[in-house]
Design a protein around this motif. Structure first.
Motif, mmCIF file in Angstrom:
data_model
loop_
_atom_site.group_PDB
_atom_site.id
_atom_site.type_symbol
_atom_site.label_atom_id
_atom_site.label_comp_id
_atom_site.label_asym_id
_atom_site.label_seq_id
_atom_site.Cartn_x
_atom_site.Cartn_y
_atom_site.Cartn_z
ATOM 1 N N SER A 24 -16.562 10.748 68.354
ATOM 2 C CA SER A 24 -17.846 10.213 68.845
ATOM 3 C C SER A 24 -17.730 8.722 69.119
ATOM 4 O O SER A 24 -18.201 8.229 70.148
ATOM 5 C CB SER A 24 -18.949 10.437 67.821
ATOM 6 N N LEU A 114 -25.873 6.352 73.694
ATOM 7 C CA LEU A 114 -25.664 7.606 74.423
ATOM 8 C C LEU A 114 -25.133 8.701 73.504
ATOM 9 O O LEU A 114 -25.514 9.857 73.601
ATOM 10 C CB LEU A 114 -24.678 7.357 75.568
ATOM 11 N N LEU A 115 -24.257 8.301 72.591
ATOM 12 C CA LEU A 115 -23.663 9.267 71.661
ATOM 13 C C LEU A 115 -24.498 9.407 70.385
ATOM 14 O O LEU A 115 -24.138 10.153 69.490
ATOM 15 C CB LEU A 115 -22.231 8.839 71.312
ATOM 16 N N TRP A 175 -29.016 10.694 65.257
ATOM 17 C CA TRP A 175 -29.732 11.846 65.847
ATOM 18 C C TRP A 175 -29.445 13.070 64.981
ATOM 19 O O TRP A 175 -28.664 12.991 64.047
ATOM 20 C CB TRP A 175 -29.268 12.071 67.291
ATOM 21 N N ARG A 178 -25.773 17.963 65.226
ATOM 22 C CA ARG A 178 -25.436 19.367 64.971
ATOM 23 C C ARG A 178 -24.135 19.680 65.711
ATOM 24 O O ARG A 178 -24.027 19.406 66.900
ATOM 25 C CB ARG A 178 -26.526 20.293 65.493
ATOM 26 N N PRO A 179 -23.174 20.286 65.005
ATOM 27 C CA PRO A 179 -21.956 20.657 65.722
ATOM 28 C C PRO A 179 -22.208 21.843 66.664
ATOM 29 O O PRO A 179 -23.047 22.693 66.364
ATOM 30 C CB PRO A 179 -20.987 21.055 64.619
ATOM 31 N N ASP A 180 -21.511 21.871 67.790
ATOM 32 C CA ASP A 180 -21.620 22.973 68.742
ATOM 33 C C ASP A 180 -20.661 24.069 68.287
ATOM 34 O O ASP A 180 -19.449 23.974 68.505
ATOM 35 C CB ASP A 180 -21.241 22.452 70.140
ATOM 36 N N PHE A 183 -18.489 25.941 70.900
ATOM 37 C CA PHE A 183 -17.360 25.123 71.353
ATOM 38 C C PHE A 183 -16.227 25.193 70.334
ATOM 39 O O PHE A 183 -15.053 25.343 70.701
ATOM 40 C CB PHE A 183 -17.832 23.677 71.554
ATOM 41 N N GLU B 72 -25.190 18.062 74.998
ATOM 42 C CA GLU B 72 -23.949 18.850 74.932
ATOM 43 C C GLU B 72 -22.766 17.956 74.529
ATOM 44 O O GLU B 72 -21.962 18.329 73.678
ATOM 45 C CB GLU B 72 -23.687 19.471 76.318
ATOM 46 N N ARG B 74 -22.872 15.138 72.874
ATOM 47 C CA ARG B 74 -23.027 14.740 71.473
ATOM 48 C C ARG B 74 -22.588 15.865 70.536
ATOM 49 O O ARG B 74 -21.840 15.640 69.581
ATOM 50 C CB ARG B 74 -24.497 14.418 71.191
ATOM 51 N N GLU B 75 -23.069 17.083 70.831
ATOM 52 C CA GLU B 75 -22.743 18.213 69.964
ATOM 53 C C GLU B 75 -21.243 18.462 69.924
ATOM 54 O O GLU B 75 -20.658 18.693 68.872
ATOM 55 C CB GLU B 75 -23.470 19.472 70.446
ATOM 56 N N ARG B 76 -20.627 18.384 71.101
ATOM 57 C CA ARG B 76 -19.184 18.621 71.168
ATOM 58 C C ARG B 76 -18.402 17.535 70.460
ATOM 59 O O ARG B 76 -17.382 17.813 69.822
ATOM 60 C CB ARG B 76 -18.739 18.750 72.625
#
Lengths: 215, 118
Positions: A24, A114-115, A175, A178-180, A183, B72, B74-76
Motif C-alpha cells: 500500500s 488515494l490508498l 479506511w 478489507r482484504p479482497d 483476489f 478495488e 485499496r482492497e488488493r
C-alpha cells in the motif's frame, strides 16, 4: 447467493486503524512520484517559456537603477531560462513543499489519501511542518542502504520504516481496510498451479535422466 | 459524313451528356448527404450536451467508476500487504501479523478520525 455474500462480508476482517503494509505504501509513494513528476515537468517547461515569451529582462531593468547588482540579476535570469537549473530549483523546492505541506496539513499526501493511509505521530500531537520536512528528508536515509530502510516495513512488528522510527510516526489505514479475498484466492490458485507445473516438469526431467542411465 | 455517322455522333454526345449529368449528380448527392449527416450529428450532440439527465448520468457513472477503481486498488493492496507479510514472517520465523497487537486505540482514532469501539 445473497446469504453467502453476507457471510463473506461478515467475516472479512476490518483492519481500519491498523499499521499500513509495504505494498500500500509503495503504491502511494509511486502515485506521489507520478503527481510530482507531472507538476515539475509543467513548471520546468512553463517558467522558462513564459520568461522568454514575455521578454522579461529583470537584469536590464534593475541594472539601469542599480548597476552594481545587475550581474546578480543577470545570473538569475540566465538560471531561470536554463532548463537544467530550473529543473533543479523547482524540483527540490516542490518535492519538499509537497511532502511537508500535505503531511502537516492533512496527515497524508495525495498518494496516501488515494490508498487510504494516514501518518500519525506517536506523541499524539499534530504533525508540524518542520517535523514533516524532517520526516521527508529521512526518506533519503531509508533509501541509502539499497532501500533497506523501506524494506524494514516488512520486518518490523509495527510496520515502521527507518524514517518512521526516527521521526516517531506510524502509518495507519484510514479506511475500512478489507482484504479482497477473491483476489487472494486467485493469487494462491495461480501459485499452486505454477507449483504443480514446476513439479511435473522436474519429475519428467528426472524420469528422462533415469531412462537415459538405464539405456 | 453519312447519316449513320451523324446518328452515331448524336448517340455519343447523348452518352457523354448523361455521363456528365451523372458526375454532377454524384457530387450534388455527396454534398447533400454530407450536409445532412453533419447537421444530424451536430444536432444530436447538442441534444446530448444540453440534456441534464445525461449530464447527471455521466457524472454519477464517472464518479461511481472512479470510486470502484479506488476501492478495488485499496482492497488488493491490503491483500498484497498481508500476503507478503505472512510469507516473509513465516520465512523469518516471526509471529504472524494477526498474532501481534494492533496500534493503540487513540492512534486508531486519530487515523480514522472517528471513535473506535474497544
Amino acid at each position: 447467493m445473497d446469504i453467502e455474500d453476507n457471510k463473506r462480508i461478515k467475516f472479512r476482517p476490518n483492519l481500519s486503524g491498523h499499521y499500513a503494509g509495504f505494498v500500500s505504501r509503495l503504491i502511494a509513494f509511486t502515485v506521489d512520484l507520478l503527481i510530482l513528476s507531472i507538476v515539475i515537468m509543467f513548471l520546468t517547461w512553463f517558467v522558462p517559456t513564459s520568461i522568454s515569451m514575455m521578454q522579461l529582462r529583470p537584469d536590464e531593468l534593475i541594472g539601469r537603477h542599480f548597476p552594481y547588482i545587475s550581474n546578480f540579476f543577470e545570473l538569475i535570469y540566465q538560471s531561470f531560462t536554463n532548463l537544467g537549473t530550473t529543473w533543479g530549483i523547482f524540483g527540490i523546492i516542490s518535492i519538499i513543499l509537497y511532502y511537508s505541506l500535505f503531511v502537516s496539513f492533512a496527515g497524508q499526501t495525495p498518494g496516501k489519501a488515494l490508498l487510504g493511509l494516514r501518518i500519525v505521530p506517536i506523541s499524539g500531537q499534530k504533525i508540524s511542518f518542520n517535523r514533516a520536512m524532517f520526516r521527508y528528508l529521512l526518506y533519503y536515509l531509508s533509501a541509502l542502504p539499497l532501500g533497506l530502510g523501506f524494506i524494514w516495513i516488512l520486518i518490523d512488528d509495527r510496520r515502521m520504516a527507518w524514517h518512521d522510527k526516527i521521526a516517531r510516526t506510524y502509518v495507519l489505514y484510514a479506511w475500512e481496510a478489507r482484504p479482497d479475498e477473491q483476489f487472494l484466492v486467485k493469487v494462491i490458485s495461480t501459485m499452486e498451479e505454477s507449483r504443480k507445473k514446476l513439479k511435473e516438469v522436474t519429475s519428467k526431467k528426472s524420469k528422462g535422466t533415469e531412462t537415459d542411465q538405464i539405456k | 459524313m453519312n447519316r449513320y455517322d451523324l446518328l452515331a455522333q448524336r448517340g455519343q454526345d447523348e452518352v457523354e451528356r448523361l455521363v456528365n449529368v451523372g458526375k454532377l449528380e454524384y457530387q450534388h448527392s455527396y454534398r447533400l448527404a454530407k450536409t445532412a449527416f453533419q447537421s444530424t450529428i451536430n444536432e444530436s450532440i447538442n441534444t446530448l450536451a444540453d440534456n441534464p439527465e445525461i449530464h447527471n448520468l455521466i457524472e454519477t457513472q464517472g464518479v461511481g467508476l472512479a470510486n470502484e477503481v479506488i476501492e478495488e486498488t485499496r482492497e488488493r493492496s491490503v491483500t498484497a500487504d498481508n500476503f507478503i507479510d505472512d510469507i516473509l514472517r513465516a520465512l523469518l520465523r516471526r509471529p504472524l501479523r494477526s498474532e501481534l497487537p494492533p496500534p493503540p486505540v487513540e492512534m486508531q482514532e486519530k487515523a480514522i478520525k472517528i471513535k473506535v469501539t474497544k
